[in-house]
Design an enzyme around this catalytic site. Structure first.
Site, PDB file in Angstrom:
ATOM      1  N   ASN A 274     -10.090  -0.922  -0.373  1.00 34.53           N
ATOM      2  CA  ASN A 274      -8.635  -0.800  -0.361  1.00 34.53           C
ATOM      3  C   ASN A 274      -8.068  -1.543  -1.572  1.00 34.53           C
ATOM      4  O   ASN A 274      -8.057  -2.772  -1.617  1.00 34.53           O
ATOM      5  CB  ASN A 274      -8.074  -1.392   0.932  1.00 34.53           C
ATOM      6  CG  ASN A 274      -6.560  -1.281   1.027  1.00 34.53           C
ATOM      7  OD1 ASN A 274      -5.902  -0.811   0.108  1.00 34.53           O
ATOM      8  ND2 ASN A 274      -6.007  -1.722   2.145  1.00 34.53           N
TER       9      ASN A 274
ATOM     10  N   CYS B 201       0.801  -1.224   0.000  1.00 38.06           N
ATOM     11  CA  CYS B 201       0.000   0.000   0.000  1.00 38.06           C
ATOM     12  C   CYS B 201       0.837   1.278   0.000  1.00 38.06           C
ATOM     13  O   CYS B 201       0.341   2.348  -0.343  1.00 38.06           O
ATOM     14  CB  CYS B 201      -0.932   0.003   1.211  1.00 38.06           C
ATOM     15  SG  CYS B 201      -2.040  -1.422   1.271  1.00 38.06           S
TER      16      CYS B 201
ATOM     17  N   HIS C 187      -3.393   7.149   1.327  1.00 39.71           N
ATOM     18  CA  HIS C 187      -3.755   5.780   0.960  1.00 39.71           C
ATOM     19  C   HIS C 187      -5.133   5.459   1.527  1.00 39.71           C
ATOM     20  O   HIS C 187      -5.450   5.812   2.672  1.00 39.71           O
ATOM     21  CB  HIS C 187      -2.710   4.809   1.508  1.00 39.71           C
ATOM     22  CG  HIS C 187      -3.159   3.386   1.491  1.00 39.71           C
ATOM     23  ND1 HIS C 187      -3.614   2.761   0.350  1.00 39.71           N
ATOM     24  CD2 HIS C 187      -3.226   2.458   2.479  1.00 39.71           C
ATOM     25  CE1 HIS C 187      -3.946   1.520   0.639  1.00 39.71           C
ATOM     26  NE2 HIS C 187      -3.719   1.309   1.928  1.00 39.71           N
TER      27      HIS C 187
END
Length: 351
Positions: free
Chosen positions: A308, A113, A278
């Site tokens: 996500n 990520c 993020h």
């Protein structure tokens, strides 16, 4: 002095949105439970036979079109994914081939990520050293492969049925993780410039001692063979996540990193136009924003629609903000992320 600017952006997500209500047919959950804990309402999943490089191809084409360049003007490819098409080769080579880039270097990175931050450091280094002038960076993920349910047909509301109680019971063990992830790709085209844009500062960190906060136990080369017969039955292909500790890690380390970079560069946080975070969990971003006293309208979010998408979240967010006319050349941006590894940090960029 050479810097970089983004001349084209694009993103792609596969198939129809899979809502929280759809997930309630394959495990014991509901929209209220998921949204309250994550801020997510829906996500997308790559269909069988579609890999990260296929998603990246669509996003890359859109970025190339937006940049108004020919594919052969790209002289370097950086591909970030934690869900590659194959154990090897890396997906970067596959993407370059699909774009018709013959002989162009393609580099794969694995910071999950946080890959966008590390990727920009690489972009900056390649441009500063004059090793490349026009660089395609892509973050793409096909998380569908580690989803814990077997009955994919039950996700389709047209089928009007639920997974069996036994199948739901197996899936429920991974409910907290399974609701978070979605599939997609985001692509950015960086080009060298002498007009004052580019990377102004970085604050990056890695702590392998925290690696087991989020990791996949099965399929590693510690064993012979690297995939054991029992790994599937024991669900070792599904990531293990300590959500509570990961949350604490993120809301502690990210504000520390931002404050350190702000002090190092002499940049007051109120001078920053956009905080691009993020998209792991809306609660994490809200907590970090409140600690830093950042106005809500300076920290855009799209996790509600995509979940996500790991390495793809920041490129997708940047593409959406750019196409909406919000993110413009000259804007001062702080990017922040934390990913499995654990890798984390922030980057200060003049767009």
């Amino acid at each position: 002095m050479l810097g970089f600017e983004i001349i084209g952006t694009g993103h792609y997500v596969p198939g129809r949105p899979v809502t929280n209500d759809d997930l309630s047919r394959v495990m014991d959950t509901n929209d209220e439970w998921i949204f309250k804990r994550s801020g997510i309402r829906q996500r997308h999943y790559a269909p069988e036979g579609v890999g990260a490089s296929d998603l990246a191809l669509q996003a890359g084409k859109r970025a190339i079109e937006a940049a108004r360049i020919r594919p052969d003007e790209i002289d370097y490819v950086i591909f970030a994914t934690m869900t590659p098409d194959h154990i090897f080769p890396g997906s970067g080579a596959l993407l370059a081939h699909k774009l018709g880039l013959r002989g162009v270097p393609a580099l794969d990175i694995r910071q999950q990520c946080a890959a966008m931050l590390f990727g920009m450091q690489l972009v900056n280094g390649l441009i500063q050293s004059r090793a490349a002038r026009t660089i395609l960076f892509v973050g793409a993920e096909a998380h569908a492969g580690f989803m814990p349910w077997d009955d994919w047909d039950a996700l389709d509301p047209a089928n009007k049925r639920e997974a069996s109680p036994e199948a739901k019971a197996r899936t429920n063990r991974h409910r907290a993780l399974a609701v978070l992830f979605g599939d997609g790709a985001g692509a950015l085209i960086f080009r060298a410039t002498e007009h004052g844009a580019g990377l102004l500062g970085l604050n990056l960190h890695t702590d392998g001692g925290a690696a087991k906060l989020l990791y996949v136990e099965g399929g590693g080369f510690r064993t012979r063979p690297y995939w054991k017969h029992d790994d599937y039955g024991e669900q070792k292909y599904i990531p293990t996540m300590d959500g509570r500790e990961l949350f604490k890690f993120a809301v502690t380390k990210l504000p520390e990193s931002l404050r350190a970079l702000s002090a190092e560069t002499g940049t007051s946080l109120d001078k920053i136009d956009w905080f691009l975070a993020h998209q792991a969990n809306a609660r994490i971003n809200d907590y970090v924003r409140e600690q830093l006293d950042v106005p809500a309208d300076k920290l855009p979010s799209n996790i509600e629609r995509f979940g996500n998408t790991s390495a793809a979240t920041l490129p997708i967010l940047i593409d959406e903000q750019t196409r909406a006319g919000k993110l413009k050349h000259g804007d001062l941006c702080m990017l922040l992320a934390l990913g499995a590894g654990v890798h984390w940090g922030c980057a200060l960029v003049r767009w």
